[in-house]
Scaffold this active site. Structure first.
Site, PDB file in Angstrom:
ATOM      1  N   LYS A 165       2.875   7.086  12.619  1.00 26.77           N
ATOM      2  CA  LYS A 165       1.629   6.708  11.933  1.00 26.77           C
ATOM      3  C   LYS A 165       1.812   5.383  11.187  1.00 26.77           C
ATOM      4  O   LYS A 165       0.948   4.513  11.229  1.00 26.77           O
ATOM      5  CB  LYS A 165       1.235   7.817  10.953  1.00 26.77           C
ATOM      6  N   ASN A 166       2.939   5.242  10.506  1.00 29.33           N
ATOM      7  CA  ASN A 166       3.136   4.049   9.680  1.00 29.33           C
ATOM      8  C   ASN A 166       3.415   2.793  10.499  1.00 29.33           C
ATOM      9  O   ASN A 166       3.463   1.692   9.956  1.00 29.33           O
ATOM     10  CB  ASN A 166       4.253   4.274   8.653  1.00 29.33           C
ATOM     11  N   ARG A 168      -3.615  13.978   7.700  1.00 26.34           N
ATOM     12  CA  ARG A 168      -3.593  12.508   7.668  1.00 26.34           C
ATOM     13  C   ARG A 168      -2.437  11.959   8.497  1.00 26.34           C
ATOM     14  O   ARG A 168      -2.535  10.863   9.041  1.00 26.34           O
ATOM     15  CB  ARG A 168      -3.412  12.005   6.227  1.00 26.34           C
ATOM     16  N   ASP A 224       9.605   9.189   1.693  1.00 27.39           N
ATOM     17  CA  ASP A 224       8.732  10.067   2.477  1.00 27.39           C
ATOM     18  C   ASP A 224       9.440  11.335   2.961  1.00 27.39           C
ATOM     19  O   ASP A 224       8.801  12.195   3.575  1.00 27.39           O
ATOM     20  CB  ASP A 224       8.149   9.302   3.683  1.00 27.39           C
ATOM     21  N   ARG A 257       0.428   2.379  -7.259  1.00 24.95           N
ATOM     22  CA  ARG A 257       0.329   1.659  -5.986  1.00 24.95           C
ATOM     23  C   ARG A 257      -0.523   0.387  -6.056  1.00 24.95           C
ATOM     24  O   ARG A 257      -1.566   0.264  -5.418  1.00 24.95           O
ATOM     25  CB  ARG A 257      -0.153   2.584  -4.882  1.00 24.95           C
ATOM     26  N   PRO A 258      -0.049  -0.597  -6.816  1.00 30.43           N
ATOM     27  CA  PRO A 258      -0.786  -1.858  -6.908  1.00 30.43           C
ATOM     28  C   PRO A 258      -0.655  -2.689  -5.624  1.00 30.43           C
ATOM     29  O   PRO A 258       0.134  -2.335  -4.745  1.00 30.43           O
ATOM     30  CB  PRO A 258      -0.067  -2.574  -8.058  1.00 30.43           C
ATOM     31  N   ARG A 302      -4.757   4.023   1.590  1.00 35.31           N
ATOM     32  CA  ARG A 302      -4.297   2.788   0.952  1.00 35.31           C
ATOM     33  C   ARG A 302      -3.865   1.710   1.949  1.00 35.31           C
ATOM     34  O   ARG A 302      -3.972   0.526   1.703  1.00 35.31           O
ATOM     35  CB  ARG A 302      -3.114   3.100   0.048  1.00 35.31           C
ATOM     36  N   CYS A 307      -3.287   6.798  -7.051  1.00 37.65           N
ATOM     37  CA  CYS A 307      -3.288   7.934  -6.139  1.00 37.65           C
ATOM     38  C   CYS A 307      -2.314   8.963  -6.652  1.00 37.65           C
ATOM     39  O   CYS A 307      -1.637   8.745  -7.648  1.00 37.65           O
ATOM     40  CB  CYS A 307      -2.966   7.506  -4.714  1.00 37.65           C
TER      41      CYS A 307
HETATM   42  C1  UD1 Z   1       4.707   2.496   2.751  1.00 34.65           C
HETATM   43  C2  UD1 Z   1       4.451   3.715   3.602  1.00 34.65           C
HETATM   44  C3  UD1 Z   1       4.595   4.979   2.760  1.00 34.65           C
HETATM   45  C4  UD1 Z   1       5.945   5.007   2.061  1.00 34.65           C
HETATM   46  C5  UD1 Z   1       6.186   3.703   1.305  1.00 34.65           C
HETATM   47  C6  UD1 Z   1       7.595   3.593   0.752  1.00 34.65           C
HETATM   48  C7  UD1 Z   1       2.857   2.866   5.207  1.00 34.65           C
HETATM   49  C8  UD1 Z   1       1.465   2.877   5.728  1.00 34.65           C
HETATM   50  N1  UD1 Z   1       3.093   3.604   4.130  1.00 34.65           N
HETATM   51  O1  UD1 Z   1       3.712   2.484   1.716  1.00 34.65           O
HETATM   52  O2  UD1 Z   1       4.474   6.102   3.643  1.00 34.65           O
HETATM   53  O3  UD1 Z   1       5.989   6.071   1.144  1.00 34.65           O
HETATM   54  O4  UD1 Z   1       6.007   2.580   2.182  1.00 34.65           O
HETATM   55  O5  UD1 Z   1       8.524   3.722   1.767  1.00 34.65           O
HETATM   56  O6  UD1 Z   1       3.733   2.250   5.783  1.00 34.65           O
HETATM   57  N2  UD1 Z   1       4.323  -2.104  -5.046  1.00 34.65           N
HETATM   58  C9  UD1 Z   1       3.941  -3.007  -6.008  1.00 34.65           C
HETATM   59  N3  UD1 Z   1       3.056  -3.985  -5.672  1.00 34.65           N
HETATM   60  C10 UD1 Z   1       2.549  -4.112  -4.410  1.00 34.65           C
HETATM   61  C11 UD1 Z   1       2.936  -3.190  -3.430  1.00 34.65           C
HETATM   62  C12 UD1 Z   1       3.834  -2.198  -3.775  1.00 34.65           C
HETATM   63  O7  UD1 Z   1       4.392  -2.922  -7.167  1.00 34.65           O
HETATM   64  O8  UD1 Z   1       1.758  -5.031  -4.179  1.00 34.65           O
HETATM   65  C13 UD1 Z   1       5.282  -1.024  -5.384  1.00 34.65           C
HETATM   66  C14 UD1 Z   1       4.722   0.374  -5.168  1.00 34.65           C
HETATM   67  O9  UD1 Z   1       3.979   0.810  -6.271  1.00 34.65           O
HETATM   68  C15 UD1 Z   1       5.995   1.176  -4.964  1.00 34.65           C
HETATM   69  C16 UD1 Z   1       6.909   0.190  -4.236  1.00 34.65           C
HETATM   70  O10 UD1 Z   1       6.364  -1.105  -4.482  1.00 34.65           O
HETATM   71  O11 UD1 Z   1       6.553   1.516  -6.198  1.00 34.65           O
HETATM   72  C17 UD1 Z   1       7.025   0.403  -2.758  1.00 34.65           C
HETATM   73  O12 UD1 Z   1       5.730   0.499  -2.216  1.00 34.65           O
HETATM   74  P1  UD1 Z   1       5.389  -0.009  -0.746  1.00 34.65           P
HETATM   75  O13 UD1 Z   1       6.640  -0.217   0.039  1.00 34.65           O
HETATM   76  O14 UD1 Z   1       4.443  -1.151  -0.848  1.00 34.65           O
HETATM   77  O15 UD1 Z   1       4.614   1.241  -0.175  1.00 34.65           O
HETATM   78  P2  UD1 Z   1       3.466   1.142   0.877  1.00 34.65           P
HETATM   79  O16 UD1 Z   1       3.709  -0.023   1.750  1.00 34.65           O
HETATM   80  O17 UD1 Z   1       2.149   1.319   0.213  1.00 34.65           O
END
Ligand code: UD1
Length: 458
Positions: free
Chosen positions: A47-48, A425, A333, A150-151, A121, A145
């Site tokens: 999915k990811n 999902r 995950d 999740r910014p 997201r 969430c």
């Molecule tokens: C992706 C995965 C999700 C997984 C996560 C971490 C997808 C669709 N989803 O989510 O299943 O749990 O990676 O392996 O691939 N952060 C910031 N600012 C940003 C973006 C992220 O501070 O702009 C922080 C987040 O709050 C979190 C960390 O960075 O603490 C990692 O998040 P991120 O790797 O971005 O997760 P996703 O890509 O949303």
């Protein structure tokens, strides 16, 4: 309508019918624990990976054909998102049911509404490709969430580094640029979708981009491989530094999505419970190195086979500590699923969650099933082995729901898991797959008979 015909509909047409998500929101799983899982279970496409790869189709006016698409709710959401912008998205039926063909030759409306973004997201992934190709993107901010804030500041800062003007107003982020230009992006923090979003944007930028502190997940590599097939010039995907030479145009491509390592990991844990012997087929063990090592530490026998992983357990497990990290570390995950396993291991396991600040919601539900878990900030202290007993529990997010299914599989008696739309999902037909290897699991729901017969190409 009888349960069996309802399940039939569920199994074959779940995402592809005219039924609305809402129609399935009352679904529950009823699980009776105790059976070891025996036999072969198949892993679906990731999915990811599928989510960013579908977004990548926005970068070209030609057809992008993706194979091994998992039939899960997030894919349907992404389809709706792209279709709302004017893209043509064909999700396969019949034999082609795991294929999608996307064509964005007439995208008119580069906007992602709150209604769509709030349920997923990963919708933020359209930001980069839209501004790169159309010069403008407007995407709702995702908000908080269940697992944390999740910014998307990393996406915003990165696009600014590529020359986009970014504004945040009325709950939307808007990006504008006549043409993005190559630049240097050093991520403050490692972000999977942040890396993917910026990678897509940079492919069409004018000049060279260097991205540092990138996520190294296999899904990032899968995206880069698709983009390269589409004519992009990318080096270093899978390492912390990715170099991109921008091109003026990308073309169509056909690509097969990698297997879902988290679904595979979930099944491997399921096999380790109750002294099972399970062949998890169609996964790539090289994407699961740390997870497999950890399971061996716990006392599970792991054998890599020609087409997957065989997991065998004698039933006696020992405690082990786990700390989540970015890939190639132990995946966040898989943290919830590991916690379910830790309740069955002798001794104390300390589970540290380093990626998300609020990702222990499943612990509360496992406590209700009789687990001995203490939460101290980012650490969960799990004392085992405890006899779990079936209870009514609530799924709070995707992976938490998976962990409750696992806990229910070892629990004494019957567990009812509410809000399984979370699991839908990201897991394709999980109840059918688990049933196929001996689990006692069934879905019950409140789908009204008058809607159950509606099957359209929604
Ligand atoms: C992706 C995965 C999700 C997984 C996560 C971490 C997808 C669709 N989803 O989510 O299943 O749990 O990676 O392996 O691939 N952060 C910031 N600012 C940003 C973006 C992220 O501070 O702009 C922080 C987040 O709050 C979190 C960390 O960075 O603490 C990692 O998040 P991120 O790797 O971005 O997760 P996703 O890509 O949303």
């Amino acid at each position: 309508m009888g349960t069996s015909s309802r399940l039939q509909l569920q199994r074959t047409d779940f995402q592809w019918t005219g039924l609305r998500e809402k129609d399935f929101e009352m679904d529950k799983f009823v699980i009776r624990g105790g059976n070891p899982l025996l036999g072969t279970i198949h892993v679906s496409g990731a999915k990811n990976s599928a989510l960013p790869l579908m977004a990548a189709a926005l970068l070209t006016d030609e057809q992008v054909i993706l194979e091994n698409i998992p039939q899960v709710r997030d894919i349907q959401t992404e389809r709706n998102l792209l279709a709302a912008m004017g893209a043509t998205v064909e999700l396969g039926y019949g034999k082609a049911q795991h294929r999608t063909i996307i064509q964005c030759d007439k995208v008119l409306n580069p906007e992602a509404s709150y209604e769509l973004v709030k349920t997923m997201r990963a919708s933020t992934l359209v930001l980069g490709p839209l501004v790169a190709r159309f010069g403008r993107a407007r995407v709702s901010l995702p908000g908080g969430c269940a697992i944390g804030a999740r910014p998307i500041d990393l996406h915003i800062k990165g696009l600014e580094r590529l020359g986009a003007t970014m504004t945040v107003e009325h709950g939307y982020v808007e990006a504008k640029a006549d043409r993005l230009r190559g630049g240097e992006i050093a991520f403050d923090k490692i972000s999977v979708t942040g890396t993917e979003d910026l990678l897509m944007a940079a492919t069409l930028a004018d000049g060279d981009t260097i991205m540092q502190n990138c996520a190294r997940e296999p899904e990032v590599v899968d995206l880069a491989n698709l983009l390269i097939k589409m004519g992009a010039n990318i080096e270093g995907a899978g390492t912390s530094t990715i170099r991109i030479k921008g091109v003026a145009k990308l073309h169509g491509a056909k690509h097969r999505i990698i297997p879902d390592r988290i679904e595979a990991g979930t099944f491997i844990v399921a096999g380790a419970l109750n002294g099972g012997d399970l062949h998890v087929v169609g996964c790539d063990p090289s994407h699961l190195t740390v997870v497999l090592q950890k399971l061996e530490e716990v006392g599970v026998k792991i054998t890599k086979t020609a087409d997957g992983v065989r997991v065998q357990s004698e039933g006696s497990l020992k405690a082990a500590d786990v700390a989540t990290e970015e890939y190639p570390g132990f995946p966040t995950d898989m943290q919830a699923q590991f916690m379910a396993l830790a309740t069955q291991a002798e001794g104390t396991s300390i589970i540290t969650e380093n990626i998300f600040e609020n990702r222990f919601m499943h612990a509360q539900e496992m406590l209700r099933m009789g687990a001995n878990i203490k939460i101290e900030g980012r650490r969960a202290i799990v004392r085992g082995k405890t006899l779990l007993s079936g209870a009514a529990v609530l799924a709070s997010d995707l992976r938490a729901s998976a962990s409750l299914v696992l806990a229910a599989l070892v629990a004494d008696g019957e567990t009812i898991i509410d809000r399984v739309y979370h699991i839908d999902r990201g897991y394709e037909q999980i109840e059918e797959k688990l049933k196929g290897v001996g689990a006692q699991i069934r879905r019950i729901g409140e789908l009204l008979p008058k809607r159950a017969g509606v099957v359209t190409k929604g």
